[in-house]
Write a protein that holds these residues in place. Structure first.
Motif, PDB file in Angstrom:
ATOM      1  N   THR A   1       2.292   1.714  -3.456  1.00 28.82           N
ATOM      2  CA  THR A   1       1.259   2.182  -4.377  1.00 28.82           C
ATOM      3  C   THR A   1       1.000   3.686  -4.186  1.00 28.82           C
ATOM      4  O   THR A   1       0.944   4.436  -5.152  1.00 28.82           O
ATOM      5  CB  THR A   1      -0.063   1.411  -4.142  1.00 28.82           C
ATOM      6  N   GLN A   2       0.837   4.098  -2.945  1.00 31.99           N
ATOM      7  CA  GLN A   2       0.526   5.510  -2.681  1.00 31.99           C
ATOM      8  C   GLN A   2       1.710   6.413  -2.999  1.00 31.99           C
ATOM      9  O   GLN A   2       1.521   7.538  -3.495  1.00 31.99           O
ATOM     10  CB  GLN A   2       0.057   5.704  -1.243  1.00 31.99           C
TER      11      GLN A   2
ATOM     12  N   GLU B   1       0.831  -1.209   0.000  1.00 28.29           N
ATOM     13  CA  GLU B   1       0.000   0.000   0.000  1.00 28.29           C
ATOM     14  C   GLU B   1       0.867   1.261   0.000  1.00 28.29           C
ATOM     15  O   GLU B   1       0.582   2.233  -0.704  1.00 28.29           O
ATOM     16  CB  GLU B   1      -0.947  -0.002   1.202  1.00 28.29           C
TER      17      GLU B   1
END
Length: 151
Positions: A146-147, A143
């Motif tokens: 991805t961010q 995550e």
């Protein structure tokens, strides 16, 4: 009641009720806790947080074994590993949802002012204590990656 004592009491109850799977799983977990206690130079009593870390590690082992056995076509062993994982998971805190992980990562990125993939370690250092024991590290790292790639 301390978590280790709860595990021991539940083991006794499982043995009395002749629940073989639960008893074997709890024996295995208590052995892992004892091994952790005597590891190092000096034996010590583990805190509840340290016992939770051992439980998390054991649950992860069962999850990975389940996947390996499933991939190898050994459904009997895969089912056993999954059942053991379910017993262990009953002692772990409620796992965070993907949305909750995303929100924590977003907050950590805003807090650190991080941008770009090179700042991953900086963000992970802030997020990891907040999700300790409540989310898989690989899921959190994905995550964050991805961010940060989107920023």
């Amino acid at each position: 009641m301390a978590l280790k004592e709860q595990l021991r009491a539940d083991l006794t109850a499982a043995m009395k009720s002749r629940d073989e799977l639960r008893a074997a799983t709890l024996r295995m977990v208590l052995t892992a806790v004892t091994n952790e206690e005597v590891a190092g130079k000096k034996a010590r009593e583990l805190s509840d947080d340290e016992v939770l870390r051992v439980l998390t590690r054991e649950a992860k082992k069962r999850r990975e074994s389940h996947e390996a056995y499933s991939d190898a076509g050994r459904t009997d062993l895969a089912e056993r590993e999954l059942a053991e994982h379910d017993v262990i998971e009953g002692y772990l805190p409620q796992q965070l949802s993907d949305g909750e992980i995303a929100a924590l990562v977003s907050a950590a990125i805003a807090e650190t002012g991080a941008s770009g993939p090179q700042a991953m370690g900086q963000v992970m250092k802030v997020v990891q204590p907040r999700v300790a024991g409540r989310a898989d590290g690989a899921k959190v790292a994905a995550e964050v990656r991805t961010q940060l790639a989107g920023s």
